[in-house]
Design a protein around this motif. Structure first.
Motif, PDB file in Angstrom:
ATOM      1  N   GLU A   1     -35.248  63.420 -87.615  1.00 17.03           N
ATOM      2  CA  GLU A   1     -36.189  64.414 -88.135  1.00 17.03           C
ATOM      3  C   GLU A   1     -37.338  64.486 -87.140  1.00 17.03           C
ATOM      4  OE1 GLU A   1     -35.905  66.322 -90.908  1.00 17.03           O
ATOM      5  OE2 GLU A   1     -33.924  65.448 -91.244  1.00 17.03           O
ATOM      6  N   ILE A   2     -37.880  65.666 -86.954  1.00 16.66           N
ATOM      7  CA  ILE A   2     -38.965  65.824 -85.981  1.00 16.66           C
ATOM      8  C   ILE A   2     -40.157  64.950 -86.354  1.00 16.66           C
ATOM      9  CG2 ILE A   2     -40.596  67.439 -84.932  1.00 16.66           C
ATOM     10  CD1 ILE A   2     -38.462  69.588 -85.125  1.00 16.66           C
ATOM     11  N   ALA A   3     -40.489  64.864 -87.629  1.00 19.46           N
ATOM     12  CA  ALA A   3     -41.622  64.042 -88.063  1.00 19.46           C
ATOM     13  C   ALA A   3     -41.420  62.573 -87.707  1.00 19.46           C
ATOM     14  CB  ALA A   3     -41.848  64.202 -89.565  1.00 19.46           C
ATOM     15  N   ASP A   4     -40.196  62.076 -87.818  1.00 20.63           N
ATOM     16  CA  ASP A   4     -39.914  60.678 -87.457  1.00 20.63           C
ATOM     17  C   ASP A   4     -40.047  60.466 -85.950  1.00 20.63           C
ATOM     18  OD1 ASP A   4     -39.392  60.142 -90.140  1.00 20.63           O
ATOM     19  OD2 ASP A   4     -37.228  60.425 -89.913  1.00 20.63           O
ATOM     20  N   LEU A   5     -39.585  61.432 -85.176  1.00 18.29           N
ATOM     21  CA  LEU A   5     -39.724  61.354 -83.729  1.00 18.29           C
ATOM     22  C   LEU A   5     -41.190  61.359 -83.338  1.00 18.29           C
ATOM     23  CD1 LEU A   5     -38.511  61.391 -80.865  1.00 18.29           C
ATOM     24  CD2 LEU A   5     -38.374  63.894 -81.063  1.00 18.29           C
ATOM     25  N   VAL A   6     -41.973  62.236 -83.949  1.00 21.23           N
ATOM     26  CA  VAL A   6     -43.415  62.311 -83.665  1.00 21.23           C
ATOM     27  C   VAL A   6     -44.091  60.995 -84.014  1.00 21.23           C
ATOM     28  CG1 VAL A   6     -45.584  63.385 -84.400  1.00 21.23           C
ATOM     29  CG2 VAL A   6     -43.623  64.804 -83.793  1.00 21.23           C
ATOM     30  N   ALA A   7     -43.725  60.394 -85.125  1.00 21.73           N
ATOM     31  CA  ALA A   7     -44.327  59.120 -85.518  1.00 21.73           C
ATOM     32  C   ALA A   7     -44.111  58.054 -84.444  1.00 21.73           C
ATOM     33  CB  ALA A   7     -43.757  58.653 -86.862  1.00 21.73           C
ATOM     34  N   GLU A   8     -42.907  58.005 -83.880  1.00 23.30           N
ATOM     35  CA  GLU A   8     -42.613  57.013 -82.834  1.00 23.30           C
ATOM     36  C   GLU A   8     -43.357  57.346 -81.542  1.00 23.30           C
ATOM     37  OE1 GLU A   8     -41.011  53.605 -80.998  1.00 23.30           O
ATOM     38  OE2 GLU A   8     -41.477  54.169 -83.058  1.00 23.30           O
ATOM     39  N   ILE A   9     -43.386  58.608 -81.157  1.00 23.15           N
ATOM     40  CA  ILE A   9     -44.120  59.007 -79.956  1.00 23.15           C
ATOM     41  C   ILE A   9     -45.602  58.693 -80.124  1.00 23.15           C
ATOM     42  CG2 ILE A   9     -44.875  60.984 -78.568  1.00 23.15           C
ATOM     43  CD1 ILE A   9     -42.082  62.241 -79.188  1.00 23.15           C
ATOM     44  N   ALA A  10     -46.153  59.053 -81.270  1.00 26.85           N
ATOM     45  CA  ALA A  10     -47.577  58.813 -81.538  1.00 26.85           C
ATOM     46  C   ALA A  10     -47.892  57.322 -81.511  1.00 26.85           C
ATOM     47  CB  ALA A  10     -47.975  59.420 -82.881  1.00 26.85           C
ATOM     48  N   ARG A  11     -46.999  56.509 -82.064  1.00 32.66           N
ATOM     49  CA  ARG A  11     -47.212  55.053 -82.050  1.00 32.66           C
ATOM     50  C   ARG A  11     -47.322  54.546 -80.616  1.00 32.66           C
ATOM     51  NH1 ARG A  11     -44.696  50.533 -81.132  1.00 32.66           N
ATOM     52  NH2 ARG A  11     -42.672  51.476 -80.673  1.00 32.66           N
ATOM     53  N   LEU A  12     -46.416  55.000 -79.764  1.00 33.02           N
ATOM     54  CA  LEU A  12     -46.427  54.560 -78.364  1.00 33.02           C
ATOM     55  C   LEU A  12     -47.664  55.066 -77.626  1.00 33.02           C
ATOM     56  CD1 LEU A  12     -42.647  55.084 -77.604  1.00 33.02           C
ATOM     57  CD2 LEU A  12     -43.836  52.884 -77.806  1.00 33.02           C
ATOM     58  N   LEU A  13     -48.042  56.308 -77.870  1.00 35.85           N
ATOM     59  CA  LEU A  13     -49.237  56.859 -77.214  1.00 35.85           C
ATOM     60  C   LEU A  13     -50.500  56.152 -77.679  1.00 35.85           C
ATOM     61  CD1 LEU A  13     -48.360  60.657 -77.273  1.00 35.85           C
ATOM     62  CD2 LEU A  13     -48.489  59.191 -75.247  1.00 35.85           C
ATOM     63  N   LYS A  14     -50.584  55.876 -78.971  1.00 32.13           N
ATOM     64  CA  LYS A  14     -51.765  55.180 -79.512  1.00 32.13           C
ATOM     65  C   LYS A  14     -51.825  53.758 -78.970  1.00 32.13           C
ATOM     66  CE  LYS A  14     -52.145  57.919 -83.677  1.00 32.13           C
ATOM     67  NZ  LYS A  14     -51.882  58.011 -85.124  1.00 32.13           N
ATOM     68  N   GLU A  15     -50.675  53.109 -78.882  1.00 27.84           N
ATOM     69  CA  GLU A  15     -50.603  51.757 -78.319  1.00 27.84           C
ATOM     70  C   GLU A  15     -51.141  51.761 -76.889  1.00 27.84           C
ATOM     71  OE1 GLU A  15     -46.768  49.665 -76.804  1.00 27.84           O
ATOM     72  OE2 GLU A  15     -46.936  49.268 -78.959  1.00 27.84           O
ATOM     73  N   LYS A  16     -50.722  52.734 -76.107  1.00 30.01           N
ATOM     74  CA  LYS A  16     -51.171  52.846 -74.719  1.00 30.01           C
ATOM     75  C   LYS A  16     -52.663  53.143 -74.662  1.00 30.01           C
ATOM     76  CE  LYS A  16     -50.666  53.115 -70.287  1.00 30.01           C
ATOM     77  NZ  LYS A  16     -50.364  51.978 -69.457  1.00 30.01           N
ATOM     78  N   ARG A  17     -53.137  54.025 -75.553  1.00 26.13           N
ATOM     79  CA  ARG A  17     -54.555  54.372 -75.592  1.00 26.13           C
ATOM     80  C   ARG A  17     -55.393  53.139 -75.921  1.00 26.13           C
ATOM     81  NH1 ARG A  17     -56.049  58.725 -79.800  1.00 26.13           N
ATOM     82  NH2 ARG A  17     -54.947  60.101 -78.380  1.00 26.13           N
ATOM     83  N   LEU A  18     -54.931  52.346 -76.895  1.00 24.29           N
ATOM     84  CA  LEU A  18     -55.657  51.131 -77.271  1.00 24.29           C
ATOM     85  C   LEU A  18     -55.689  50.143 -76.117  1.00 24.29           C
ATOM     86  CD1 LEU A  18     -54.449  50.603 -80.934  1.00 24.29           C
ATOM     87  CD2 LEU A  18     -56.718  51.312 -80.190  1.00 24.29           C
ATOM     88  N   LEU A  19     -54.573  50.000 -75.418  1.00 20.39           N
ATOM     89  CA  LEU A  19     -54.540  49.098 -74.268  1.00 20.39           C
ATOM     90  C   LEU A  19     -55.518  49.574 -73.195  1.00 20.39           C
ATOM     91  CD1 LEU A  19     -50.710  48.427 -73.937  1.00 20.39           C
ATOM     92  CD2 LEU A  19     -52.455  46.835 -74.734  1.00 20.39           C
ATOM     93  N   LYS A  20     -55.579  50.867 -72.987  1.00 18.19           N
ATOM     94  CA  LYS A  20     -56.475  51.448 -71.997  1.00 18.19           C
ATOM     95  C   LYS A  20     -57.933  51.179 -72.388  1.00 18.19           C
ATOM     96  CE  LYS A  20     -56.219  55.690 -69.428  1.00 18.19           C
ATOM     97  NZ  LYS A  20     -55.915  57.121 -69.469  1.00 18.19           N
ATOM     98  N   GLU A  21     -58.241  51.386 -73.693  1.00 22.25           N
ATOM     99  CA  GLU A  21     -59.602  51.156 -74.178  1.00 22.25           C
ATOM    100  C   GLU A  21     -59.980  49.680 -74.061  1.00 22.25           C
ATOM    101  OE1 GLU A  21     -59.734  52.832 -78.080  1.00 22.25           O
ATOM    102  OE2 GLU A  21     -59.585  54.883 -77.315  1.00 22.25           O
ATOM    103  N   LYS A  22     -59.058  48.784 -74.393  1.00 26.71           N
ATOM    104  CA  LYS A  22     -59.322  47.350 -74.265  1.00 26.71           C
ATOM    105  C   LYS A  22     -59.577  46.984 -72.810  1.00 26.71           C
ATOM    106  CE  LYS A  22     -56.770  45.778 -78.300  1.00 26.71           C
ATOM    107  NZ  LYS A  22     -55.601  45.072 -78.793  1.00 26.71           N
ATOM    108  N   SER A  23     -58.815  47.577 -71.909  1.00 25.74           N
ATOM    109  CA  SER A  23     -58.985  47.334 -70.486  1.00 25.74           C
ATOM    110  C   SER A  23     -60.367  47.780 -70.016  1.00 25.74           C
ATOM    111  CB  SER A  23     -57.890  48.066 -69.705  1.00 25.74           C
ATOM    112  OG  SER A  23     -58.165  48.045 -68.337  1.00 25.74           O
ATOM    113  N   LYS A  24     -60.810  48.960 -70.470  1.00 22.81           N
ATOM    114  CA  LYS A  24     -62.132  49.458 -70.104  1.00 22.81           C
ATOM    115  C   LYS A  24     -63.218  48.556 -70.660  1.00 22.81           C
ATOM    116  CE  LYS A  24     -61.078  54.368 -69.736  1.00 22.81           C
ATOM    117  NZ  LYS A  24     -61.284  55.693 -70.345  1.00 22.81           N
ATOM    118  N   THR A  25     -63.045  48.117 -71.909  1.00 19.53           N
ATOM    119  CA  THR A  25     -64.019  47.228 -72.536  1.00 19.53           C
ATOM    120  C   THR A  25     -64.096  45.913 -71.795  1.00 19.53           C
ATOM    121  OG1 THR A  25     -63.547  48.229 -74.672  1.00 19.53           O
ATOM    122  CG2 THR A  25     -64.677  46.116 -74.705  1.00 19.53           C
ATOM    123  N   ALA A  26     -62.953  45.359 -71.413  1.00 21.28           N
ATOM    124  CA  ALA A  26     -62.919  44.103 -70.673  1.00 21.28           C
ATOM    125  C   ALA A  26     -63.599  44.270 -69.321  1.00 21.28           C
ATOM    126  CB  ALA A  26     -61.471  43.639 -70.482  1.00 21.28           C
ATOM    127  N   ALA A  27     -63.325  45.373 -68.641  1.00 21.31           N
ATOM    128  CA  ALA A  27     -63.950  45.621 -67.342  1.00 21.31           C
ATOM    129  C   ALA A  27     -65.454  45.797 -67.489  1.00 21.31           C
ATOM    130  CB  ALA A  27     -63.340  46.851 -66.690  1.00 21.31           C
TER     131      ALA A  27
END
Length: 150
Positions: free
Chosen positions: A119-145
């Motif tokens: 289902e498209i909604a299920d696919l979006v949920a997985e894509i969004a999870r991965l994008l949010k995970e990457k965004r959080l890692l990026k934000e943590k990296s900026k905070t650490a720096a």
């Protein structure tokens, strides 16, 4: 978003996927919204390139008997530019042998999603999870720096 946009079904799927990602707070460059088939090839290429350069990540559809050649080029460009790439396949057909995705696409991607007939909604949920995970890692990296500099 990268993927084929040559049929009514593909255009509709792309539009729905982009809309659901936007509803989750993501900005999306969807090529079919920026170019028209009547445009000159150079204008279409320039528009797509501008979108790729603007994007932090490329989300690419690899459905079909053979992935769309333009999509494969866009993924190669994203790889060369060290952009996050997420590829997905909702098609239940396999490529020759048992590999669900061409190895050049799967090995160059940061994330591979295999969800046959999803289902498209299920696919979006997985894509969004991965994008949010990457965004959080990026934000943590900026905070650490930032913490190191202060």
């Amino acid at each position: 978003m990268a993927g084929p946009l040559f049929s009514t079904a593909e255009l509709k799927f792309n539009k729905e996927l982009a809309g659901l990602l936007r509803n989750q707070g993501f900005e999306v460059f969807l090529p079919q919204e920026h170019e028209q088939r009547k445009d000159l090839p150079a204008a279409i290429f320039a528009s797509d390139l501008k979108g790729l350069d603007w994007a932090d990540a490329v989300v690419a559809c690899l459905d079909g008997a053979d992935p769309d050649s333009g999509t494969c080029w866009e993924l190669g460009y994203a790889y060369a530019r060290k952009k996050l790439s997420i590829v997905y396949r909702t098609d239940f057909r396999l490529f020759e042998g048992t590999d669900p995705i061409n190895l050049m696409m799967s090995e160059s991607a940061d994330h591979v999603i295999i969800m046959p007939m999803a289902e498209i909604a299920d696919l979006v949920a997985e894509i969004a999870r991965l994008l949010k995970e990457k965004r959080l890692l990026k934000e943590k990296s900026k905070t650490a720096a930032k913490g190191v500099l202060e």
